[in-house]
Design a protein around this motif. Structure first.
Motif, mmCIF file in Angstrom:
data_model
loop_
_atom_site.group_PDB
_atom_site.id
_atom_site.type_symbol
_atom_site.label_atom_id
_atom_site.label_comp_id
_atom_site.label_asym_id
_atom_site.label_seq_id
_atom_site.Cartn_x
_atom_site.Cartn_y
_atom_site.Cartn_z
ATOM 1 N N LEU A 208 29.034 25.209 33.407
ATOM 2 C CA LEU A 208 27.629 24.922 33.152
ATOM 3 C C LEU A 208 26.764 25.987 33.817
ATOM 4 N N CYS A 209 25.755 26.468 33.090
ATOM 5 C CA CYS A 209 24.772 27.408 33.620
ATOM 6 C C CYS A 209 23.403 26.746 33.572
ATOM 7 N N ASP A 210 22.790 26.583 34.750
ATOM 8 C CA ASP A 210 21.499 25.898 34.856
ATOM 9 C C ASP A 210 21.519 24.554 34.138
ATOM 10 N N GLY A 211 22.650 23.855 34.258
ATOM 11 C CA GLY A 211 22.786 22.520 33.704
ATOM 12 C C GLY A 211 23.228 22.453 32.261
ATOM 13 N N GLN A 212 23.299 23.596 31.588
ATOM 14 C CA GLN A 212 23.698 23.631 30.183
ATOM 15 C C GLN A 212 25.140 24.121 30.047
ATOM 16 N N GLU A 213 25.944 23.391 29.295
ATOM 17 C CA GLU A 213 27.333 23.795 29.110
ATOM 18 C C GLU A 213 27.416 25.040 28.239
ATOM 19 N N ILE A 214 28.060 26.097 28.765
ATOM 20 C CA ILE A 214 28.230 27.329 27.985
ATOM 21 C C ILE A 214 29.674 27.514 27.548
ATOM 22 N N PHE A 215 30.590 26.741 28.170
ATOM 23 C CA PHE A 215 32.003 26.892 27.815
ATOM 24 C C PHE A 215 32.745 25.614 28.185
ATOM 25 N N SER A 216 33.689 25.244 27.323
ATOM 26 C CA SER A 216 34.578 24.123 27.605
ATOM 27 C C SER A 216 35.910 24.391 26.913
ATOM 28 N N GLY A 217 36.985 24.391 27.674
ATOM 29 C CA GLY A 217 38.288 24.647 27.076
ATOM 30 C C GLY A 217 39.188 25.456 27.987
ATOM 31 N N ARG A 218 40.177 26.101 27.386
ATOM 32 C CA ARG A 218 41.147 26.888 28.138
ATOM 33 C C ARG A 218 40.599 28.299 28.397
ATOM 34 N N TYR A 219 40.710 28.732 29.652
ATOM 35 C CA TYR A 219 40.223 30.067 29.997
ATOM 36 C C TYR A 219 41.230 30.762 30.898
ATOM 37 N N LEU A 220 41.129 32.087 30.933
ATOM 38 C CA LEU A 220 41.981 32.885 31.811
ATOM 39 C C LEU A 220 41.276 33.216 33.122
ATOM 40 N N SER A 221 40.001 33.584 32.997
ATOM 41 C CA SER A 221 39.292 34.033 34.188
ATOM 42 C C SER A 221 37.790 33.899 34.008
ATOM 43 N N LEU A 222 37.119 33.677 35.133
ATOM 44 C CA LEU A 222 35.662 33.630 35.174
ATOM 45 C C LEU A 222 35.187 34.599 36.243
ATOM 46 N N ALA A 223 34.247 35.464 35.897
ATOM 47 C CA ALA A 223 33.640 36.368 36.876
ATOM 48 C C ALA A 223 32.153 36.048 36.967
ATOM 49 N N PHE A 224 31.624 36.109 38.173
ATOM 50 C CA PHE A 224 30.188 35.906 38.353
ATOM 51 C C PHE A 224 29.695 36.909 39.384
ATOM 52 N N GLY A 225 28.553 37.528 39.128
ATOM 53 C CA GLY A 225 28.123 38.567 40.051
ATOM 54 C C GLY A 225 26.651 38.913 39.979
ATOM 55 N N VAL A 226 26.151 39.458 41.092
ATOM 56 C CA VAL A 226 24.833 40.081 41.119
ATOM 57 C C VAL A 226 24.982 41.594 41.112
ATOM 58 N N GLY A 227 26.214 42.065 41.363
ATOM 59 C CA GLY A 227 26.537 43.478 41.256
ATOM 60 C C GLY A 227 27.443 43.724 40.066
ATOM 61 N N LYS A 228 27.649 44.990 39.750
ATOM 62 C CA LYS A 228 28.435 45.357 38.556
ATOM 63 C C LYS A 228 29.913 45.543 38.859
ATOM 64 N N TYR A 229 30.241 46.038 40.052
ATOM 65 C CA TYR A 229 31.584 46.566 40.308
ATOM 66 C C TYR A 229 32.405 45.655 41.213
ATOM 67 N N SER A 230 33.704 45.595 40.924
ATOM 68 C CA SER A 230 34.646 44.870 41.776
ATOM 69 C C SER A 230 36.039 45.430 41.518
ATOM 70 N N GLY A 231 36.982 45.072 42.384
ATOM 71 C CA GLY A 231 38.368 45.467 42.155
ATOM 72 C C GLY A 231 38.587 46.958 42.065
ATOM 73 N N GLY A 232 37.874 47.733 42.884
ATOM 74 C CA GLY A 232 38.081 49.175 42.878
ATOM 75 C C GLY A 232 37.472 49.896 41.692
ATOM 76 N N GLY A 233 36.386 49.342 41.134
ATOM 77 C CA GLY A 233 35.668 50.028 40.059
ATOM 78 C C GLY A 233 35.631 49.305 38.735
ATOM 79 N N MET A 234 36.298 48.144 38.639
ATOM 80 C CA MET A 234 36.209 47.363 37.402
ATOM 81 C C MET A 234 34.802 46.784 37.255
ATOM 82 N N ARG A 235 34.362 46.628 36.003
ATOM 83 C CA ARG A 235 33.031 46.063 35.748
ATOM 84 C C ARG A 235 33.169 44.823 34.871
ATOM 85 N N GLN A 236 33.413 43.694 35.528
ATOM 86 C CA GLN A 236 33.518 42.430 34.801
ATOM 87 C C GLN A 236 32.143 41.881 34.442
ATOM 88 N N THR A 237 31.135 42.253 35.232
ATOM 89 C CA THR A 237 29.756 41.841 34.957
ATOM 90 C C THR A 237 28.908 43.113 34.823
#
Length: 328
Positions: A208-237
């Motif tokens: 849920l984002c701000d109370g609204q469901e954006i996804f429901s079901g099977r997932y592999l991964s969720l990334a959330f960020g205020v920055g762009k980079y993680s994991g040595g240079g990956m850009r998940q956001t």
């Protein structure tokens, strides 16, 4: 020293364990550079009775308001958490009263990629000496008790950059174990990512984002960020902005390994948002609710595993000042 004097002095937190314990020798060079630049500071070191969180929390209580983290993303995370813990346990300061800088010594140094601070120590010292700052968001991350209706969280941490649930956090678990063994380098993240993809275990959750469901079901991964980079240079956001007041969310659903293999290069080119099967959103609060105990995936914040879902992530109303180059 009076509190009023401490506000004008940088409290330098040196993580002696960063960069395979090379941070101490790097700090000696940086200290001379800071002195030559006329920067007033007091240095404190991890490795004794206090870690970087405790050092920063106690220093905040004593009146320090300007901090320099000497280390990698984990050190930045710890210094921020020490500051935030003090702010939210007392009434003598706000997050916006604080300034955070970094002398990047770690292996990933992802946070500085978003701030624009140079990765070389001399360049980073010059940016600190310039005194130029920008505002960046801070995210409160609450690991929740799935068996309780009480709103009190099991644990609370604060995020400066990027976090994740699921495969992303499993990668961090592997990388952190390798780092404890003295391993370093970008290949650590890539090899851990490939291993987790091959051994992926999709789980079910509602997001849920701000109370609204954006996804429901099977997932592999969720990334959330205020920055762009993680994991040595990956850009998940890849579209995240440090100070826009919003948390960027990227959900990777249960997709085939062939689709994953095809799209993985986009993680490093800044075009990951163009992958059509992703669910992406911007909001101020994210709530991840696993379907059951077997779906309770690990949660990582700035590369540190902090617990397992369910988890709530909220952008604070106040923002912290961060040292960054003046690009205008």
């Amino acid at each position: 020293m009076k509190d009023s004097e401490r506000k004008d002095i940088w409290l330098v937190v040196v993580n002696v364990f960063a960069a395979s314990k090379k941070a101490g020798s790097v700090w000696k060079k940086a200290a001379s550079m800071l002195e030559d630049a006329g920067v007033r500071y007091k240095a404190m070191f991890t490795g004794g009775k206090d870690n970087a969180i405790a050092i920063s929390r106690k220093a905040s209580a004593k009146g320090y308001r300007k901090f320099i983290a000497v280390g990698g993303d984990g050190t930045v995370h710890d210094v921020l958490n020490g500051i935030a813990e003090h702010v939210h346990s007392s009434s003598d300061s706000l997050i916006s009263d604080y300034t955070l800088g970094v002398l990047p010594v770690g292996s990933g140094n992802d946070w500085v990629k978003s701030t624009g601070v140079p990765k070389d120590i001399r360049g980073a010292v010059e940016v600190i000496a310039s005194g130029h700052t920008g505002l960046q968001d801070v995210v409160r991350v609450e690991v929740l008790d799935p068996s309780s209706s009480d709103s009190a969280p099991l644990s609370v941490s604060y995020m400066a950059n990027v976090g994740g649930v699921g495969l992303d956090a499993r990668v961090c678990e592997i990388v952190n174990r390798k780092k404890e063994q003295g391993r370093r380098g970008k290949k650590l993240y890539v090899s851990a990512l490939l291993y987790c993809i091959r051994h992926r275990v999709p789980v079910r959750a509602r997001i849920l984002c701000d109370g609204q469901e954006i996804f429901s079901g099977r997932y592999l991964s969720l990334a959330f960020g205020v920055g762009k980079y993680s994991g040595g240079g990956m850009r998940q956001t890849p579209l995240a902005e440090l100070g826009d007041g919003l948390l960027d969310v990227t959900v990777i659903p249960d997709i085939s390994i062939w689709t994953i293999a095809k799209e993985v290069p986009r993680l490093f080119t800044g075009t990951f948002h163009k992958v059509g099967v992703l669910t992406m959103a911007k909001c101020r609060e994210v709530l991840v609710l696993p379907d059951g105990e077997a779906d309770a995936e690990p949660v990582e914040v700035d590369g540190e595993v902090v617990g397992r879902a369910p988890v709530r992530m909220t952008v604070l109303d106040d923002r912290i000042n961060v040292i960054m180059p003046d690009l205008h």
